[in-house]
Every structure is written in structure tokens, then in C-alpha cells.
Design a protein around this motif. Sequence first.
Motif, PDB file in Angstrom:
ATOM      1  N   GLY A 398       0.686  -1.265  -0.155  1.00 38.21           N
ATOM      2  CA  GLY A 398      -0.036  -0.009  -0.027  1.00 38.21           C
ATOM      3  C   GLY A 398       0.928   1.410   0.039  1.00 38.21           C
ATOM      4  O   GLY A 398       0.201   2.399  -0.060  1.00 38.21           O
ATOM      5  N   ALA A 399       2.288   1.069   0.161  1.00 32.12           N
ATOM      6  CA  ALA A 399       2.946   2.347   0.263  1.00 32.12           C
ATOM      7  C   ALA A 399       2.816   3.314  -1.116  1.00 32.12           C
ATOM      8  O   ALA A 399       2.936   4.456  -1.097  1.00 32.12           O
ATOM      9  CB  ALA A 399       4.465   1.819   0.302  1.00 32.12           C
ATOM     10  N   THR A 400       2.764   2.533  -2.319  1.00 32.74           N
ATOM     11  CA  THR A 400       2.763   3.439  -3.724  1.00 32.74           C
ATOM     12  C   THR A 400       1.502   4.423  -3.598  1.00 32.74           C
ATOM     13  O   THR A 400       1.630   5.320  -3.988  1.00 32.74           O
ATOM     14  CB  THR A 400       2.676   2.383  -4.916  1.00 32.74           C
ATOM     15  N   ASP A 401       0.279   3.808  -3.182  1.00 29.64           N
ATOM     16  CA  ASP A 401      -0.864   4.640  -3.252  1.00 29.64           C
ATOM     17  C   ASP A 401      -0.728   5.761  -2.062  1.00 29.64           C
ATOM     18  O   ASP A 401      -1.116   6.843  -2.440  1.00 29.64           O
ATOM     19  CB  ASP A 401      -2.231   3.869  -2.740  1.00 29.64           C
ATOM     20  N   ARG A 402      -0.217   5.476  -1.207  1.00 28.74           N
ATOM     21  CA  ARG A 402       0.032   6.706   0.157  1.00 28.74           C
ATOM     22  C   ARG A 402       0.884   7.769  -0.369  1.00 28.74           C
ATOM     23  O   ARG A 402       0.650   8.955  -0.048  1.00 28.74           O
ATOM     24  CB  ARG A 402       0.665   6.085   1.209  1.00 28.74           C
ATOM     25  N   ILE A 403       1.901   7.330  -1.271  1.00 33.09           N
ATOM     26  CA  ILE A 403       2.874   8.246  -1.803  1.00 33.09           C
ATOM     27  C   ILE A 403       2.365   9.012  -2.744  1.00 33.09           C
ATOM     28  O   ILE A 403       2.310  10.142  -3.007  1.00 33.09           O
ATOM     29  CB  ILE A 403       4.389   7.487  -2.194  1.00 33.09           C
ATOM     30  N   MET A 404       1.686   8.341  -3.745  1.00 32.14           N
ATOM     31  CA  MET A 404       0.941   8.762  -4.966  1.00 32.14           C
ATOM     32  C   MET A 404      -0.161  10.004  -4.730  1.00 32.14           C
ATOM     33  O   MET A 404      -0.223  10.757  -5.318  1.00 32.14           O
ATOM     34  CB  MET A 404       0.363   7.849  -5.936  1.00 32.14           C
ATOM     35  N   SER A 405      -0.654   9.669  -3.499  1.00 32.06           N
ATOM     36  CA  SER A 405      -1.765  10.707  -3.301  1.00 32.06           C
ATOM     37  C   SER A 405      -1.300  12.164  -2.954  1.00 32.06           C
ATOM     38  O   SER A 405      -1.684  13.120  -3.201  1.00 32.06           O
ATOM     39  CB  SER A 405      -2.622  10.143  -1.905  1.00 32.06           C
ATOM     40  N   VAL A 406       0.007  12.273  -2.507  1.00 35.59           N
ATOM     41  CA  VAL A 406       0.724  13.260  -2.142  1.00 35.59           C
ATOM     42  C   VAL A 406       1.559  13.890  -3.566  1.00 35.59           C
ATOM     43  O   VAL A 406       1.362  15.037  -3.818  1.00 35.59           O
ATOM     44  CB  VAL A 406       1.607  13.302  -1.290  1.00 35.59           C
ATOM     45  N   LEU A 407       2.114  12.950  -4.184  1.00 34.34           N
ATOM     46  CA  LEU A 407       2.486  13.364  -5.393  1.00 34.34           C
ATOM     47  C   LEU A 407       1.607  13.967  -6.394  1.00 34.34           C
ATOM     48  O   LEU A 407       1.846  14.919  -7.077  1.00 34.34           O
ATOM     49  CB  LEU A 407       3.595  12.277  -6.130  1.00 34.34           C
ATOM     50  N   ASN A 408       0.559  13.357  -6.633  1.00 36.37           N
ATOM     51  CA  ASN A 408      -0.474  13.824  -7.614  1.00 36.37           C
ATOM     52  C   ASN A 408      -0.879  15.262  -7.392  1.00 36.37           C
ATOM     53  O   ASN A 408      -1.041  16.039  -8.150  1.00 36.37           O
ATOM     54  CB  ASN A 408      -1.751  12.757  -7.715  1.00 36.37           C
ATOM     55  N   SER A 409      -0.968  15.539  -5.924  1.00 35.75           N
ATOM     56  CA  SER A 409      -1.643  16.679  -5.386  1.00 35.75           C
ATOM     57  C   SER A 409      -0.552  17.842  -5.818  1.00 35.75           C
ATOM     58  O   SER A 409      -0.742  19.014  -6.147  1.00 35.75           O
ATOM     59  CB  SER A 409      -1.948  16.657  -4.032  1.00 35.75           C
ATOM     60  N   VAL A 410       0.706  17.538  -5.864  1.00 42.55           N
ATOM     61  CA  VAL A 410       1.876  18.525  -6.095  1.00 42.55           C
ATOM     62  C   VAL A 410       1.937  18.607  -7.549  1.00 42.55           C
ATOM     63  O   VAL A 410       2.141  19.723  -7.879  1.00 42.55           O
ATOM     64  CB  VAL A 410       3.172  17.815  -5.454  1.00 42.55           C
ATOM     65  N   ILE A 411       2.021  17.581  -8.398  1.00 39.10           N
ATOM     66  CA  ILE A 411       2.048  17.616  -9.805  1.00 39.10           C
ATOM     67  C   ILE A 411       0.944  18.577 -10.554  1.00 39.10           C
ATOM     68  O   ILE A 411       1.162  19.039 -11.166  1.00 39.10           O
ATOM     69  CB  ILE A 411       2.400  16.234 -10.275  1.00 39.10           C
ATOM     70  N   GLY A 412      -0.422  18.044 -10.159  1.00 44.29           N
ATOM     71  CA  GLY A 412      -1.440  18.685 -10.421  1.00 44.29           C
ATOM     72  C   GLY A 412      -1.898  18.039 -11.859  1.00 44.29           C
ATOM     73  O   GLY A 412      -1.489  16.964 -12.290  1.00 44.29           O
TER      74      GLY A 412
END
Length: 412
Positions: A398-412
Motif C-alpha cells: 500500500g505504500a505506492t498509493d499513499r505516496i502517489m496521493s501526495v505526489l499527484n496533488s503536487v504535480i497537478g
Amino acid sequence: MYFLYNLIVICASAILKVLALVNSKLALFVNGRKKTISLIKKSISKEDKVIWIHAASLGEYEQGLPIIEQLKIYHPSHKIILTFFSPSGYEVKKNSKIADVICYLPMDTKRNVNAFFSAAHPDIAIFIKYEIWPNYLSALKKASTPTFLISALFKEDQIYFKWYGGFMRKALNNFSHFFVQNEKSKTLLGSMGHTNVTIAGDTRFDRVNEIVERNNELEFMTRFKDGKFCLVAGSTWPEDEKLIIEYINKTTYSIKFVIAPHTIKDNHIQEIIQSINKKVIRYTDLEHNNLEDCEVLIIDTIGLLTKIYSYADMAYVGGGFATGLHNTLEPAVFGIPVIIGPKYDGFAEVEELIDLKGVISIENTNEFTEVTNHSFTNDDLRVKTGHVNTAYIKNKSGATDRIMSVLNSVIG
């Protein structure tokens, strides 16, 4: 301190260039870096939006791969630059299509950093696990580039927590956010005043879960296994091979053995073959033999081991008697017992799985014989041990989903 650091890096670079004249691996390290800027300029224009991901070597690449795959899905308009520090990572993955550019990271001098940023101009930077390069991180901070450390693992014996580690502690201030593997890492970062920390876990667990879901069928393994009990020994060193071969030569049980050595040079493969007194075949000679009649298969190529593990009833992972333990999660995810050597300090997942009795550490041939024989003769024990491993990995995913939720918000 920056002056001293830069002086050390410059001197180290000069020494490496000299040593590269007589060392083939260092030659790859040095000469490969000469191509970095041209590789980037060939594929990256000034108008491109760029995500830069840096991995030290192959292990860190495997940790970053689930993130890279998700970034490509969610942000297809961005180009991805993947850099490696070590030849053991770059030389294996340099022809992969996973990124738009795959190259070495130039040494961390101010001149190299300026040239790299001029060509790459990343909009976001992602470092994996341990990679801390002060000049690169400083440049990212000055450019206000969001910078993340993922699957990070911090321990008390690292330089950041020593009295003389102030310079490296300061380098950590350049990260926008830390995604750490465990509570201990968060606590250690907190002791330095870092609150921008998320316990996300280790992306390697997501990576190995993906391995199970793909098609792992290998026609030659189906024929070789032929419905029999199969032990796969992966990434073995001579110390591992010695005890495995001693067992192969003595056992009277009907077991198929696969040995995938870490070193696949022809002379080493020949040494293994000549030391085995049962019918043995090497992968590159498959077409000339009847596989079903062979008892031992030697894998003298790379890229097949992960799929081969799917055919194993139990696995042995090499390195625990030598230079360092190899990946135990790849066989463990297939729900089988995993045997290793005695040296596994620092591998958190191995220590935990040993406590849970999914991974078994042995110190000699007698112990290897006992564990293997028990697994062969006791189906219930073998299945129970394997279930421990799959349940552990599932629980850690589940680490990937937790990380991607933040990265997606930063990249937009």
C-alpha cells in the motif's frame, strides 16, 4: 564545510578516472557519466515538463518502479528522467522503456549540477531510500523544486545522527517531504525537527505483489519441473553453492533443483556443472536435451529468476554467507518457505519474517539438509510456512498509493 565537501568530491572524481584505466567496472562508472548531458538533451526540450527520479542501484530502482509506473499513468504529459549512481543499476536497465531518459547521475560537483539542471530542468524530484547529494539538493531547493525522499529508512548509526554529521543533517532540510518505511525513521527525523514526514511503508512490497499478478509462465520450467518438488536457489555465491551442491549430490529424494548464480561467467558455470554428480543442464543448452530427465538446471542468463521462483516449492536466496543478502521478497510472495544464510542484519523484513518463521536462516550444510528435508516430507509445514510470507507481504503493501496521493496533488 561546503568547500571541504566539494574538494573531496572533486578529488574522488579524479582518483576514479585514474582507477578506471585498470578496472572495468569503474570504467563504466566514469565513462558512462560522460554521456549523461547529451542523452538528456537528445530527449528533453526546454518546453517539456520533467519528473526526475534518482536511484542508487538496482535495489532502489525496484523500490521506485511502482511509483514510476503510476506517474506514467497519471501524468503522461510529463517526461521522466531516471538516473543511477551505480553501474549495477544502470547497465541492467539502460535499455528499458520505463523512462524517457535513463542515465548516470554526474558526480555531485557544482559544475556538474549546473550542467545537469540546465539540461534536465526538473519540475519535481524524487530520491529513493538513501540517496542524499548536498549540491543537487541545494540546487533543487534554490529552484523551489518539490523534492521527495521515498521508502526512506533512517537508523541511529547513520551519519545524520553523529556529532560530526551536521553537514549531512543540513542537506536533509532541502527535502519537501519524507516518505519513510517505519515509525522509528519518523521518530529519528523528528529528533532533528522534521515534521514533514509520512509513514508510507516500503514500495518493494507493492512491487512484488505486481509480480504475482503478471503472467509468470515459462514453458521450459513446466517441462523441467514435471510435477516434482522444486527448490530454486537464486542469486547464489560460491559459499552458497558449496552447501547446496553438497546436498544435491547426497540426497536421495526426488527433487528438481534450479541454481541461478549471481556470477554467470562461463568458467564459473562450468565449475558448478562439474561439481554436480547428477544430470545437469544449463539454460543456454536447453534445446539439446530432454529437460524432464534432468535433475539440476543452471540459469546462465539474467532476467528469468523472478518468474522461475513461481515454480518453486521452496527457495534459497544467496548472499547470506558472502557480500550481502539478495531479495527475499521475490520468492516469498509466491507463498513458499525461503532459506537464507546467517548474515541478514539490517534487512528489517528478513528479521521480521525469521521471527514469524516464514524465512529460515541456516549456518551450514547440515542445517540446510534438515530444513529442506522437512519441507519435502511435510506438506502441511511447507504450506503453513509459505502462508506466513504471503500474509506478511500483503499486510505491508500500500505504500505506492499513499505516496502517489501526495505526489499527484503536487504535480497537478
